[in-house]
Scaffold this active site. Structure first.
Site, PDB file in Angstrom:
ATOM      1  N   GLY A   1      27.850 -74.513  10.776  1.00  0.00           N
ATOM      2  CA  GLY A   1      29.059 -75.119  11.166  1.00  0.00           C
ATOM      3  C   GLY A   1      29.047 -76.363  12.228  1.00  0.00           C
TER       4      GLY A   1
ATOM      5  N   GLU B   1      27.964 -79.045  10.452  1.00  0.00           N
ATOM      6  CA  GLU B   1      28.925 -79.645   9.440  1.00  0.00           C
ATOM      7  C   GLU B   1      29.938 -80.346  10.416  1.00  0.00           C
ATOM      8  OE1 GLU B   1      29.084 -75.594   7.661  1.00  0.00           O
ATOM      9  OE2 GLU B   1      28.861 -76.320   5.979  1.00  0.00           O
TER      10      GLU B   1
ATOM     11  N   ALA C   1      29.319 -71.273  12.710  1.00  0.00           N
ATOM     12  CA  ALA C   1      30.601 -70.569  12.689  1.00  0.00           C
ATOM     13  C   ALA C   1      30.432 -69.288  13.238  1.00  0.00           C
ATOM     14  CB  ALA C   1      31.215 -70.513  11.257  1.00  0.00           C
TER      15      ALA C   1
ATOM     16  N   GLU D   1      22.787 -70.942   6.714  1.00  0.00           N
ATOM     17  CA  GLU D   1      23.469 -69.925   6.331  1.00  0.00           C
ATOM     18  C   GLU D   1      22.839 -68.790   5.058  1.00  0.00           C
ATOM     19  OE1 GLU D   1      24.420 -73.115   6.578  1.00  0.00           O
ATOM     20  OE2 GLU D   1      26.361 -73.470   7.441  1.00  0.00           O
TER      21      GLU D   1
HETATM   22  C1  LIG Z   1      30.556 -72.703   8.642  1.00  0.00           C
HETATM   23  C2  LIG Z   1      29.498 -72.139   7.839  1.00  0.00           C
HETATM   24  C3  LIG Z   1      30.720 -71.732   6.711  1.00  0.00           C
HETATM   25  O1  LIG Z   1      28.885 -73.025   7.253  1.00  0.00           O
HETATM   26  C4  LIG Z   1      28.973 -70.645   8.210  1.00  0.00           C
HETATM   27  C5  LIG Z   1      28.036 -70.771   9.329  1.00  0.00           C
HETATM   28  O2  LIG Z   1      28.105 -71.743  10.258  1.00  0.00           O
HETATM   29  S1  LIG Z   1      27.209 -69.406   9.607  1.00  0.00           S
HETATM   30  C6  LIG Z   1      26.328 -69.626  11.164  1.00  0.00           C
HETATM   31  C7  LIG Z   1      25.207 -70.238  11.028  1.00  0.00           C
HETATM   32  N1  LIG Z   1      24.326 -70.292  12.146  1.00  0.00           N
HETATM   33  C8  LIG Z   1      23.519 -69.491  12.463  1.00  0.00           C
HETATM   34  O3  LIG Z   1      22.965 -68.711  11.631  1.00  0.00           O
HETATM   35  C9  LIG Z   1      22.598 -69.724  13.763  1.00  0.00           C
HETATM   36  C10 LIG Z   1      22.824 -68.232  14.479  1.00  0.00           C
HETATM   37  N2  LIG Z   1      22.021 -68.287  15.672  1.00  0.00           N
HETATM   38  C11 LIG Z   1      20.761 -68.478  15.931  1.00  0.00           C
HETATM   39  O4  LIG Z   1      20.039 -68.274  14.816  1.00  0.00           O
HETATM   40  C12 LIG Z   1      20.190 -68.131  17.293  1.00  0.00           C
HETATM   41  O5  LIG Z   1      21.269 -67.967  18.175  1.00  0.00           O
HETATM   42  C13 LIG Z   1      19.678 -69.521  17.712  1.00  0.00           C
HETATM   43  C14 LIG Z   1      18.614 -69.971  17.026  1.00  0.00           C
HETATM   44  C15 LIG Z   1      20.806 -70.786  17.492  1.00  0.00           C
HETATM   45  C16 LIG Z   1      19.290 -69.630  19.172  1.00  0.00           C
HETATM   46  O6  LIG Z   1      18.580 -68.657  19.591  1.00  0.00           O
HETATM   47  P1  LIG Z   1      18.346 -67.913  20.766  1.00  0.00           P
HETATM   48  O7  LIG Z   1      18.201 -68.927  21.881  1.00  0.00           O
HETATM   49  O8  LIG Z   1      17.242 -66.829  20.898  1.00  0.00           O
HETATM   50  O9  LIG Z   1      19.766 -67.244  21.407  1.00  0.00           O
HETATM   51  P2  LIG Z   1      20.476 -66.183  20.813  1.00  0.00           P
HETATM   52  O10 LIG Z   1      20.239 -64.839  21.864  1.00  0.00           O
HETATM   53  O11 LIG Z   1      20.387 -65.582  19.610  1.00  0.00           O
HETATM   54  O12 LIG Z   1      22.079 -66.400  21.323  1.00  0.00           O
HETATM   55  C17 LIG Z   1      22.761 -66.407  22.418  1.00  0.00           C
HETATM   56  C18 LIG Z   1      24.042 -65.643  22.063  1.00  0.00           C
HETATM   57  O13 LIG Z   1      24.869 -66.501  21.205  1.00  0.00           O
HETATM   58  C19 LIG Z   1      25.239 -65.693  20.118  1.00  0.00           C
HETATM   59  N3  LIG Z   1      25.343 -66.609  19.090  1.00  0.00           N
HETATM   60  C20 LIG Z   1      24.512 -67.674  18.684  1.00  0.00           C
HETATM   61  N4  LIG Z   1      24.775 -68.026  17.309  1.00  0.00           N
HETATM   62  C21 LIG Z   1      25.937 -67.434  17.085  1.00  0.00           C
HETATM   63  C22 LIG Z   1      26.904 -67.458  16.009  1.00  0.00           C
HETATM   64  N5  LIG Z   1      26.775 -68.530  14.964  1.00  0.00           N
HETATM   65  N6  LIG Z   1      27.696 -66.904  15.880  1.00  0.00           N
HETATM   66  C23 LIG Z   1      28.059 -65.909  16.900  1.00  0.00           C
HETATM   67  N7  LIG Z   1      27.265 -65.711  17.917  1.00  0.00           N
HETATM   68  C24 LIG Z   1      26.300 -66.361  18.100  1.00  0.00           C
HETATM   69  C25 LIG Z   1      24.016 -64.637  20.029  1.00  0.00           C
HETATM   70  O14 LIG Z   1      24.665 -63.475  19.198  1.00  0.00           O
HETATM   71  C26 LIG Z   1      23.949 -64.475  21.582  1.00  0.00           C
HETATM   72  O15 LIG Z   1      24.890 -63.609  22.073  1.00  0.00           O
HETATM   73  P3  LIG Z   1      24.584 -62.036  22.483  1.00  0.00           P
HETATM   74  O16 LIG Z   1      24.487 -61.506  21.137  1.00  0.00           O
HETATM   75  O17 LIG Z   1      23.706 -61.976  23.460  1.00  0.00           O
HETATM   76  O18 LIG Z   1      26.028 -61.642  22.872  1.00  0.00           O
END
Ligand SMILES: CC(C)(O)CC(=O)SCCNC(=O)CCNC(=O)[C@H](O)C(C)(C)COP(=O)(O)OP(=O)(O)OC[C@H]1O[C@@H](n2cnc3c(N)ncnc32)[C@H](O)[C@@H]1OP(=O)(O)O
Length: 257
Positions: free
Chosen positions: A108, A111, A65, A131
């Site tokens: 998500g 999921e 998400a 999460e």
């Molecule tokens: C649905 C529920 C209720 O269960 C809750 C959830 O889903 S909470 C979200 C769970 N997901 C995460 O915690 C994963 C978050 N992302 C990461 O850990 C990393 O992005 C990665 C390991 C998947 C990839 O890392 P990397 O290759 O280093 O790319 P990044 O520079 O981190 O990401 C690129 C760009 O995408 C944006 N991004 C990534 N994931 C999310 C996200 N879940 N939400 C919003 N944005 C996301 C990240 O911020 C980067 O953008 P910029 O900040 O550079 O503009």
């Protein structure tokens, strides 16, 4: 119909939805989920479509998400508008859905893949429920569907440590149906969906409903439910055609009747 965050195509009897927010690794925000639901419900209503494939990019099926959309939310707001409650409607689509997963399927994203009927993974796929690292827990069914798919031990491991598992571990654990090389992912998923779309649609629907009931009913109730659906299919023209075609050593021509 044009969408902002997804691409929608049809390939014969198959509906293909590609999540398309590349800059945010397909993070699921309210626009994307509303568009996805609209596209899936349109496919569900379309008699020409027999199965659906949902996919993402080579780097990410979906990285969860949208954290930036969620971060300022407070309890009362989340509770009163039942935040993300409607996203579960993906799981109410009646036609078979295949998740074709390459790269990250986290939070998500994992999921959403689990709301599909089965997952075909590229060898690059990585699954997880991170999460806990954000100070929260899965909210789109992760603790429930993951536990049913992989069992308590691995679901606890993934939800409590936030670690990712690769495609091989996910297949061994029962989360993934098949693994294919990344460059064959979409074609393999579409071929599987075409196979499904080529069968008698009443029997396809009932097979899906019956497997799904295994998670809701006792064994005795589930077996009875299955047998009653099995009995009902003797009322279809397609059952007569399928079994006659077998006896006549030819391919069945199903009419979905
Ligand atoms: C649905 C529920 C209720 O269960 C809750 C959830 O889903 S909470 C979200 C769970 N997901 C995460 O915690 C994963 C978050 N992302 C990461 O850990 C990393 O992005 C990665 C390991 C998947 C990839 O890392 P990397 O290759 O280093 O790319 P990044 O520079 O981190 O990401 C690129 C760009 O995408 C944006 N991004 C990534 N994931 C999310 C996200 N879940 N939400 C919003 N944005 C996301 C990240 O911020 C980067 O953008 P910029 O900040 O550079 O503009």
């Amino acid at each position: 119909m044009t969408y902002e965050t997804i691409k929608v195509e049809t390939r014969g009897g198959v509906g293909l939805v590609t999540l398309d927010r590349p800059k945010a690794l397909n993070a699921l925000n309210s626009t994307l989920m509303a568009e996805l639901l609209e596209a899936l419900q349109a496919f569900d209503r379309d008699a020409k479509i027999g199965a659906v494939v949902i996919t993402g990019s080579a780097k990410a099926f979906a990285a969860g998400a949208d954290i930036k959309e969620m971060q300022a939310l407070d309890f009362v707001d989340a509770y009163m508008r039942d935040f993300i409650g409607g996203w579960n409607d993906v799981s109410t689509v009646r036609k078979p859905m295949i998740a074709a997963v390459a790269g990250y399927a986290l939070g998500g994203g994992c999921e959403l893949a689990m709301m599909c009927d089965f997952i075909i993974a590229a060898d690059t796929a990585r699954f997880g429920q991170p999460e806990i690292t954000l100070g929260t827990i899965p909210g789109m069914g992760g603790t429930q569907r993951l536990t049913r798919a992989v069992g308590k031990a691995k679901a606890m491991d993934l939800c409590l440590t936030g670690r990712m598992m690769d495609a091989e571990e996910a297949e061994r654990a029962g989360l993934v149906a098949r693994i294919v090389p990344a460059n064959e992912l979409i074609e393999t998923a579409i071929k599987a969906a075409e196979t499904i779309a080529g069968f008698s649609q009443p029997s396809v629907r009932m097979a899906k409903e019956s497997v799904d009931r295994a998670f809701e009913l006792t064994l005795a109730e589930g077996i009875l439910f299955e047998r009653r659906l099995f009995h009902s299919l003797f009322a279809t023209e397609d059952q007569k055609e399928g079994m006659t075609a077998f006896s006549e050593k030819r391919k069945a021509q199903f009419k979905n009747r």
